[in-house]
Write an enzyme that holds these catalytic residues in place. Structure first.
Site, mmCIF file in Angstrom:
data_model
loop_
_atom_site.group_PDB
_atom_site.id
_atom_site.type_symbol
_atom_site.label_atom_id
_atom_site.label_comp_id
_atom_site.label_asym_id
_atom_site.label_seq_id
_atom_site.Cartn_x
_atom_site.Cartn_y
_atom_site.Cartn_z
ATOM 1 N N HIS A 414 0.925 -1.208 -0.048
ATOM 2 C CA HIS A 414 0.057 0.010 -0.220
ATOM 3 C C HIS A 414 0.758 1.243 -0.008
ATOM 4 O O HIS A 414 1.591 1.425 0.954
ATOM 5 C CB HIS A 414 -0.796 -0.014 1.006
ATOM 6 C CG HIS A 414 -2.072 1.037 1.335
ATOM 7 N ND1 HIS A 414 -2.085 2.125 2.114
ATOM 8 C CD2 HIS A 414 -2.713 1.576 0.291
ATOM 9 C CE1 HIS A 414 -3.115 3.012 1.825
ATOM 10 N NE2 HIS A 414 -3.381 2.886 0.761
ATOM 11 N N HIS A 415 0.644 2.004 -0.905
ATOM 12 C CA HIS A 415 1.152 3.482 -0.972
ATOM 13 C C HIS A 415 0.200 4.580 -0.981
ATOM 14 O O HIS A 415 -0.318 4.882 -2.130
ATOM 15 C CB HIS A 415 2.087 3.543 -2.382
ATOM 16 C CG HIS A 415 3.279 2.500 -2.245
ATOM 17 N ND1 HIS A 415 4.002 2.394 -3.533
ATOM 18 C CD2 HIS A 415 3.913 1.989 -1.572
ATOM 19 C CE1 HIS A 415 5.029 1.563 -3.231
ATOM 20 N NE2 HIS A 415 5.243 1.144 -2.060
ATOM 21 N N HIS A 484 -6.131 4.317 -6.402
ATOM 22 C CA HIS A 484 -7.354 4.737 -5.761
ATOM 23 C C HIS A 484 -7.277 6.504 -5.874
ATOM 24 O O HIS A 484 -6.186 7.053 -6.055
ATOM 25 C CB HIS A 484 -7.507 4.709 -4.277
ATOM 26 C CG HIS A 484 -8.051 3.153 -4.121
ATOM 27 N ND1 HIS A 484 -9.103 3.139 -3.246
ATOM 28 C CD2 HIS A 484 -7.735 2.098 -4.887
ATOM 29 C CE1 HIS A 484 -9.526 1.623 -3.393
ATOM 30 N NE2 HIS A 484 -8.685 1.176 -4.524
ATOM 31 N N GLU A 503 -9.804 2.917 -8.337
ATOM 32 C CA GLU A 503 -10.942 3.172 -7.523
ATOM 33 C C GLU A 503 -11.571 4.242 -8.548
ATOM 34 O O GLU A 503 -12.584 3.863 -9.347
ATOM 35 C CB GLU A 503 -10.624 3.641 -6.345
ATOM 36 C CG GLU A 503 -11.890 3.959 -5.533
ATOM 37 C CD GLU A 503 -11.532 4.532 -3.999
ATOM 38 O OE1 GLU A 503 -12.157 4.413 -3.188
ATOM 39 O OE2 GLU A 503 -10.887 5.691 -4.282
ATOM 40 N N GLU A 509 -16.057 2.008 0.623
ATOM 41 C CA GLU A 509 -15.490 2.794 1.595
ATOM 42 C C GLU A 509 -16.631 3.867 2.251
ATOM 43 O O GLU A 509 -16.855 3.767 3.569
ATOM 44 C CB GLU A 509 -14.346 3.398 1.658
ATOM 45 C CG GLU A 509 -14.257 4.392 0.451
ATOM 46 C CD GLU A 509 -13.034 5.269 0.161
ATOM 47 O OE1 GLU A 509 -12.158 5.093 1.041
ATOM 48 O OE2 GLU A 509 -12.782 5.506 -0.918
HETATM 49 C C1 NOJ Z 1 -8.839 6.109 0.314
HETATM 50 C C2 NOJ Z 1 -8.945 4.795 -0.449
HETATM 51 O O1 NOJ Z 1 -9.972 4.708 -1.221
HETATM 52 C C3 NOJ Z 1 -9.040 3.593 0.575
HETATM 53 O O2 NOJ Z 1 -9.161 2.692 0.107
HETATM 54 C C4 NOJ Z 1 -7.813 3.703 1.646
HETATM 55 O O3 NOJ Z 1 -7.879 2.921 2.688
HETATM 56 C C5 NOJ Z 1 -7.701 5.227 1.985
HETATM 57 N N1 NOJ Z 1 -7.704 6.520 0.890
HETATM 58 C C6 NOJ Z 1 -6.247 5.491 2.705
HETATM 59 O O4 NOJ Z 1 -5.115 5.046 2.064
HETATM 60 CA CA CA Z 2 -11.296 6.552 -2.150
#
Ligand code: NOJ
Ligand code: CA
Length: 698
Positions: A414-415, A484, A503, A509
């Site tokens: 994850h970045h 995303h 995304e 979310e």
């Molecule tokens: C928004 C992303 O859509 C979500 O999946 C992620 O957990 C958070 N940003 C933090 O990076």
């Molecule tokens: Ca998002």
């Protein structure tokens, strides 16, 4: 056929009559008419089976600091027509073979006063049109700055539209369904996302824009191959019902900085007599270049779980400590900081997810909040926010990778850039090399918050180039990317198939941030997914979440999403313990395929329902998904896609008759029946419900 026109003839044409030329699609159903009016201004219109789709619409560009714009005073100096027909095989997709079949018309325009040349290239497919502006290498045009693109899309009436507010930085909105004439009145109420900005106008909307006419024609406007150019929005004149392109500005308010030879992205108009025609169209991919990655053997669809939903619902945190208000990477002493007790990405918790993934046959585990910097990660325009390299003291990077490897599970990196894109680019090589070292095949990147450089937008040319740089760089390291908050996809994954998902829309979310409209998922396939797969992150089984938000969906609806929302990257987003509560429903998520030989769009109506059948590439099994909107519904679905003469077992995961997304979302029924190609399924779906079916040959 190649026609040449002398300047003289064209001059006479322009003065006396209007030039026009027709382009028909291979079967002749789609027809585009190009013309030049007496001002030397180019126009086009479009019909499908004789019905008007686009009324005469002008084309052109405003240029910065130029006495003459590129919108009139043109002569035609050459036209060329050609045909193309090929079938190509995508690395992953909704089908294993894609036909790219079109007739093309290229019109070379020369502007009398400036002698600048522009080529308008049109491609007519049976289900739609693509066209773009090309600027060949030439003496009279080198560097130029676009201050606005003036492409019109003149609608034939007050269509129903499924729209998002025109926003330069986020698509994380619920869709509003309304007549075009109602957009202005509904605009303020449509601004719902937590990341929302001010829309650029009271009638400005995003693409891909889905519409339906009063006489039942479906029309989709979008773009393909968005490369080195700002993303296009549409601004509606709600008196004339004419959309005009509106490009995302940069920090100076300019649109695109270009130099010849170059071209704009393709502007696309997909049209169909049924909504399924829109879903079946491959125009967006076909207008992109073939894969630039020669060896694609490392690009593999992936089903994953992750340390994620627990942070999104507020049960655990990305950050490690509450000791610091602001941190300076490299100087802040994490070793002596007090853990906050709710950090999600601990070695112990991650191992629990790895065990769960291994036990249930998942390919990967995503972990967010593993790296230092989350104590103050966005909102302050901070440049040096993450280094993407240093784990928190309670995340044993080496031990976790070894453990995952031993269990046959891959880790997903994850970045989160927090939109500090220069900082990400500074660290990219090292960060990707670290992934290679520890065997992470894929990265989920993110762009939360205001952009750095300040004033740039998520969809401006500079950022479009950044996302492109990131996945091209990732390809060098054989890394797959799921970005995303990045710009909406435009089929570029044909060229760079390591861009396995984005995304770029309102995902699951938001079910934890107050909820999504229950029919949201019946619109996404017609809008966001026209450009490429979405990492929607389905699979929520417990709808009342920790922070009090409610997931507007039934369990059966969640299962159906694995088929209706196509992606080669699919998450099972809920907590392992929630899957343990419903092991029989969870079985579908374990069984469902990720990569398809064929897709059949059984029934669809944007905003109401979508039912899709897909045949798995590897096993030949069929899967059906149904996503239902706000009204309870019983659909009629023919199984004539099955091979005649064969018998199959269908495992059906459906809403119970008393299910409802709001107050009874967790009731479902699983049944097994024998089916053949003669079978017609009459299946109930609850409000916000749906169903999922696995079909295995006997
Ligand atoms: C928004 C992303 O859509 C979500 O999946 C992620 O957990 C958070 N940003 C933090 O990076
Ligand atoms: Ca998002």
């Amino acid at each position: 056929m190649k026609l040449k026109y002398s300047y003289l003839i064209i001059f006479l044409f322009a003065c006396t009559t209007v030039f026009s030329q027709q382009l028909k699609s291979p079967s002749g159903t789609l027809e585009m008419n190009f013309s030049l009016n007496e001002k030397g201004q180019p126009l086009y219109d479009l019909t499908l089976s004789g019905k008007a789709v686009i009324l005469p619409s002008t084309l052109g560009l405003d240029l910065k600091d130029e006495d003459t714009d590129l919108k009139d005073g043109f002569e035609i100096t050459n036209t060329e027509t050609s045909s193309f027909d090929e079938t190509w095989e995508p690395v992953w997709g909704e089908e294993s073979k894609i036909r790219n079949h079109y007739n093309e018309l290229a019109i070379e325009l020369t502007q009398g006063s400036t002698r600048r040349k522009v080529i308008l290239r049109f491609r007519a497919f049976d289900e739609g049109l693509g066209f773009r502006y090309e600027f060949p290498l030439q003496e009279n045009m080198g560097y130029f700055v676009i201050s606005e693109e003036l492409t019109q899309f003149a609608m034939t009436g007050d269509h129903t539209a499924f729209w998002l507010p025109g926003d330069y930085d986020t698509q994380e909105y619920d869709y509003t369904t309304s007549r075009l004439s109602e957009i202005r009145g509904l605009m303020q109420g449509a601004i719902t996302g937590i990341a929302s900005q001010t829309p650029f106008s009271e009638t400005g909307v995003q693409t891909s824009l889905m519409m339906k006419t009063r006489d039942g024609l479906y029309i989709n406007l979008h773009e393909a191959a968005l490369i080195d150019f700002p993303a296009m929005h549409l601004d509606l004149n709600d008196e004339t019902m004419v959309f005009t392109s509106h490009l995302t500005p940069d920090a100076q308010g300019d649109k695109g900085y270009l130099y010849t030879p170059t071209s704009t992205p393709w502007r696309t108009i997909i049209a169909g007599e049924s909504a399924g025609d829109i879903l079946a169209s491959r125009i967006t991919y076909n207008l992109n270049e073939p894969s630039k990655i020669e060896d694609t053997s490392w690009i593999k669809p992936m089903k994953y779980v992750g340390v994620w939903w627990e942070m999104i619902t507020g049960q655990s945190s990305w950050s490690y400590t509450n000791d610091f208000k602001a941190i300076k990477l490299g100087e802040t002493d994490y070793e002596s900081a007090r853990p906050n007790g709710i950090h999600g990405a601990t070695t112990e918790n991650v191992k629990k997810y790895i065990d769960f993934a291994a036990e249930h046959g998942f390919d990967g585990v995503l972990v967010e909040g593993w790296n230092v910097g989350w104590e103050d990660w966005f909102g302050n325009s901070k440049d040096y926010v993450f280094d993407f390299l240093t784990p928190y003291p309670d995340f044993d990077l080496e031990g976790i990778s070894a453990y995952a490897k031993e269990k046959g599970v891959q880790m997903v990196m994850h970045h989160e850039t927090s939109s500090s894109t220069r900082n990400y680019e500074r660290h990219m090589d090292e960060a990707y090399a670290l992934m290679n070292e520890y065997g992470y095949p894929a990265v989920k990147s993110g762009y939360v918050g205001d952009m750095l450089p300040r004033g740039e937008h998520h969809y401006s040319q500079w950022m479009v180039n950044h996302y492109q740089y990131a996945f091209e760089k990732a390809a060098e390291y054989k890394i797959m990317v799921n970005a995303h908050e990045a710009v909406r996809p435009t089929g570029v994954a044909r060229t760079w198939p390591n861009l396995i998902a984005n995304e770029s829309a309102r995902g699951t979310e938001y079910q934890a941030f107050g909820g999504n409209k229950a029919n949201h998922v019946t619109i996404l396939p017609f809008t966001r997914q026209i450009g490429g797969p979405m990492d929607y992150t389905p699979g929520i089984f417990v709808m009342d979440v920790h922070n009090g938000s409610h997931v507007n969906s039934t369990i059966a609806n969640q299962l159906g999403l694995y088929v209706t929302l196509y992606s080669p990257l699919q998450m099972a987003a809920d907590y392992p313990e929630n899957y343990d509560r419903y092991p029989d429903a969870f079985q579908f998520i374990k069984d469902v395929a990720l990569d398809w030989e064929k897709s059949v769009y059984l029934e669809a109506e944007p905003g109401q329902y979508v039912t899709i059948a897909r045949k798995a590439k590897e096993t030949g099994e069929w899967f059906i998904g149904n996503s239902n909107g706000l009204m309870a519904r019983t659909g009629d679905v023919s199984f004539d896609f099955l091979e005649a003469g064969k018998t199959y077992t269908a495992q059906i995961y459906a809403d119970r008759s008393d299910a409802h997304f709001k107050d009874n979302p967790q009731v479902y029924a699983i049944s097994e029946i024998e089916v053949t190609s003669d079978f017609v399924l009459k299946q109930f779906s609850a409000p916000g419900g749906g169903y999922a079916i696995r079909i295995i040959e006997k």
